[in-house]
Design an enzyme around this catalytic site. Structure first.
Site, PDB file in Angstrom:
ATOM      1  CD  GLU A 168      -7.645   3.129  -5.766  1.00 58.61           C
ATOM      2  OE1 GLU A 168      -6.482   3.389  -6.105  1.00 58.61           O
ATOM      3  OE2 GLU A 168      -8.357   3.918  -5.102  1.00 58.61           O
TER       4      GLU A 168
ATOM      5  CD  GLU B  74      -9.194   3.139  -0.877  1.00 61.66           C
ATOM      6  OE1 GLU B  74      -8.576   4.151  -1.244  1.00 61.66           O
ATOM      7  OE2 GLU B  74      -8.790   1.968  -1.068  1.00 61.66           O
TER       8      GLU B  74
HETATM    9  O1  AHR Z   1      -6.100   5.230   1.013  1.00 64.05           O
HETATM   10  C1  AHR Z   1      -4.881   5.367   0.359  1.00 64.05           C
HETATM   11  C2  AHR Z   1      -4.882   4.761  -1.030  1.00 64.05           C
HETATM   12  O2  AHR Z   1      -5.761   5.444  -1.849  1.00 64.05           O
HETATM   13  C3  AHR Z   1      -5.350   3.321  -1.130  1.00 64.05           C
HETATM   14  O3  AHR Z   1      -4.351   2.411  -0.844  1.00 64.05           O
HETATM   15  C4  AHR Z   1      -5.750   3.220  -2.558  1.00 64.05           C
HETATM   16  O4  AHR Z   1      -6.738   2.260  -2.776  1.00 64.05           O
HETATM   17  C5  AHR Z   1      -6.170   4.625  -2.915  1.00 64.05           C
HETATM   18  O5  AHR Z   1      -5.605   5.075  -4.087  1.00 64.05           O
END
Ligand code: AHR
Length: 495
Positions: free
Chosen positions: A174, A296
Site C-alpha cells: 500500500e 488482501e
Molecule cells: O489487513 C489490515 C490492513 O489493511 C493492512 O495492514 C493494510 O495493508 C490494509 O490497509
C-alpha cells in the site's frame, strides 16, 4: 423459480491455482502473538512456540501460501531486529496497530518454521516505506543465499544452515498510503530501484510483486504497468467488503437484511474491480504474464465491543461465509489473470479462519468455506453458464445464485453453489454436458435459518458443514438442486 445452470464437464477453461486460497497473517492485534505464536514456555500446547490447536486447524485447509509480516506493518518492520537469540532481540513499538510493544520473538526463522509446519509456501513483504534498499537486499541474501556471505553466515550462526526456498516477495505494501504515501510515478521508480536488488541466488527464483492500487485507482495500475510492468511478476490489489464505509463501519453481529444485502453487493464488486484492472493490464501485458495478486480481501466490520480498536478483532457469521464463497467464484472466473489471493487475515483479525481466547479456539464459518472449497485447488475450471433470478433491495439487485465448477485430475467434479437470498430457497436445474454416465453425487452444505448465526467459545459448533442431499432427478444429463436461503453447498460428482 427457474435458476438454470449449464455445465460443460468436458470443457476446461483454465486452472484454478491453489494460490487463490492463500492467507495473510500480519503483526496486528492478536494474529501473530497469541493467535499463532505463544512461545515455547507457554502452558498452551505448542510446537516450537506455535500453538498446536491453530496449527492443526489450519493444516486441514491445505493453505498454499502465507503472506507475512504485513500489511502496513511490513513498511515499518526491520527484519534484523527479529533474528538471533530471542532473549536479546530488540523490542519494537507496533505504531500502526494499537501502539503495543512487541518483543520480536516471532521473526524470520519462526515464520519459516510456521510455513514448514503448515506445508505452505512463504510470501514475504519487504519494507520500502521506511527501509533501505540495502536492508531489503540483505534480507533476501539472508534467506536464500547458500554460499559464504555475511548474511548467509549470520543465518547459520542463528541456527539455520541451508537457505530457505522463497518464491514470493512483495516490494512494499500500500505504497499509496501507509507504505509511504507515494504517487504512482514515484513508487514506480522506487519499485524499479528496490526490485533490482531482490536477487535470485543459486536456484532460487523470486516472483516479484509490486505494491498495487487501492480499490478502483485505475491510474495507479496504468502507471505501474507502463513504467515498471516488465520488472514485475505480479501486481497486488487490495479490496475489503466494508458495509457502511470507512467512517461508519457496521457491526459484525446484530445486522439486519439491509446490511446483509449491502455486504453481498459490495463483495460482488470484486468482480468489476478485477475486470477493470485486468483490462488496464491487458494493454501492457496481453499474454497475462503479470499476475493480479489480490493479497488482501475480506470483510471489515466494527471491532468487537470492548476490544482494542487497533486490533481489528471481529466476529464472523454466516454472512462472512457467503462473502468468502462469492469471492472464490469471482477469483475462479478470473483465474487467467488472478494468480493469487490472500484473505485478511488468518487468526483473530478481520475475516479470520479461527478465533482464540486464551487456550480456547473456535473455527469460524469462513474457515468452513475454505475447507469445503479446497477441492477446487489446482483443479480445471469448467465452462458453465448460469441464468438466475435476481435478489432485489430498493433499486438495487444482484444474482440470487452463484455457481462455479471444477474437475480434478482424478476425474471428480465439484460444483459449489451459493444462494444469497435470506428469505427464498432456490431450485437450480443443473444441466450436465460431457459426462459418460449417470454420476454418483454427494454433497455438503453450510447454512442456518439466522443470518447472524456464528460460532462462540461456548457454542463453537452452531455453524458447521452438514451432509447435504437436497438434489434429485440425477441423470447423465443433469439434476435438480434445492438450495435453502443463505446457503453455500458443494456437490461432488463421480462420473
Ligand atoms: O489487513 C489490515 C490492513 O489493511 C493492512 O495492514 C493494510 O495493508 C490494509 O490497509
Amino acid at each position: 423459480m427457474k435458476h438454470t445452470v449449464t455445465l460443460n464437464a468436458d470443457l476446461p477453461v483454465g486452472t484454478i491455482s491453489r494460490h487463490l486460497y492463500g492467507h495473510f497473517a500480519e503483526h496486528l492485534g492478536r494474529c501473530i502473538y497469541e493467535g499463532i505464536w505463544v512461545g515455547e514456555d507457554s502452558p498452551i500446547p505448542n510446537t516450537q512456540g506455535i500453538r498446536n490447536d491453530v496449527l492443526e486447524a489450519l493444516r486441514q485447509l491445505s493453505i498454499p501460501v502465507l503472506r507475512w509480516p504485513g500489511g502496513c506493518f511490513a513498511d515499518e518492520y526491520h527484519w534484523k531486529d527479529g533474528v538471533g537469540p530471542r532473549e536479546s532481540r530488540k523490542r519494537m513499538v507496533n505504531t500502526h496497530w494499537g501502539g503495543v510493544v512487541e518483543n520480536n520473538h516471532f521473526g524470520t526463522h519462526e515464520f519459516f518454521t510456521l510455513c514448514e509446519l503448515l506445508g505452505t509456501e512463504p510470501y514475504i513483504c519487504g519494507n520500502v516505506g521506511s527501509g533501505a534498499v540495502q536492508e531489503m537486499q540483505e534480507w533476501v541474501e539472508y534467506m536464500t543465499f547458500d554460499g559464504e556471505s555475511p548474511m548467509a553466515n549470520w543465518r547459520r550462526e542463528n541456527g539455520r544452515d541451508k537457505p530457505w526456498r522463497l518464491k514470493y516477495f512483495g516490494v512494499g505494501n500500500e505504497n499509496w498510503g501507509c507504505g509511504g504515501n507515494m504517487r504512482p510515478e514515484y513508487y514506480a521508480d522506487e519499485y524499479r530501484r528496490y526490485q533490482t536488488y531482490v536477487r535470485n541466488y543459486g536456484e532460487n527464483r523470486i516472483y516479484k510483486i509490486a505494491g498495487g492500487p487501492n480499490v478502483d485507482d485505475y491510474k495507479w495500475t496504468e502507471v505501474l504497468m507502463k513504467e515498471a510492468g516488465r520488472h514485475m511478476d505480479g501486481l497486488s490489489l487490495h479490496y475489503y467488503t466494508l458495509p457502511g464505509g470507512w467512517d461508519s463501519k457496521r457491526p459484525a453481529i446484530g445486522f439486519d437484511e439491509d446490511e446483509w444485502f449491502e455486504t453481498m453487493r459490495k463483495a460482488l464488486d470484486m468482480d468489476e474491480l478485477i475486470t477493470r484492472h485486468s483490462a488496464v493490464m491487458d494493454r501492457y501485458d496481453p499474454d497475462k504474464r503479470v499476475g493480479l495478486i489480490v493479497d488482501e480481501w475480506g470483510t471489515w466490520f466494527q471491532v468487537e465491543l470492548g476490544t482494542n480498536p487497533g486490533f481489528l478483532y471481529q466476529q464472523n457469521s454466516l454472512r462472512d461465509a457467503l462473502v468468502a464463497a462469492l469471492h472464490f467464484h469471482v477469483f475462479h472466473r478470473h483465474c487467467d489473470r488472478v494468480h493469487m489471493a490472500n484473505i485478511a487475515q488468518t487468526v483473530n483479525v478481520l475475516q479470520a479462519m479461527v478465533l482464540t481466547e486464551g487456550s480456547k479456539m473456535l473455527l469460524t464459518p469462513t474457515y468452513h468455506v475454505f475447507e469445503m472449497f479446497k477441492v477446487h485447488q489446482d483443479a480445471a475450471a469448467l465452462s458453465l453458464h448460469t441464468e438466475t433470478e435476481t435478489y432485489r433491495s430498493g433499486d438495487q439487485s444482484m444474482p440470487q445464485v452463484s455457481v462455479s465448477a471444477s474437475k480434478r485430475e482424478n476425474g471428480l467434479i465439484h460444483i459449489s453453489l451459493c444462494n444469497v437470498h435470506p428469505g427464498s430457497e432456490a431450485t437450480v436445474s443443473l444441466r450436465l454436458r460431457g459426462l459418460a454416465g449417470t454420476p454418483a453425487v454427494s454433497g455438503r452444505i453450510l447454512t442456518h435459518a439466522d443470518m447472524n448465526a456464528h460460532n462462540t467459545f461456548e457454542r463453537p459448533d452452531t455453524l458447521q458443514p452438514q451432509a447435504y442431499d437436497g438434489y434429485s432427478d440425477v441423470s447423465r444429463d443433469g439434476l435438480s438442486v434445492t438450495l435453502p436461503p443463505m446457503s453455500v453447498a458443494v456437490l461432488e460428482l463421480r462420473d
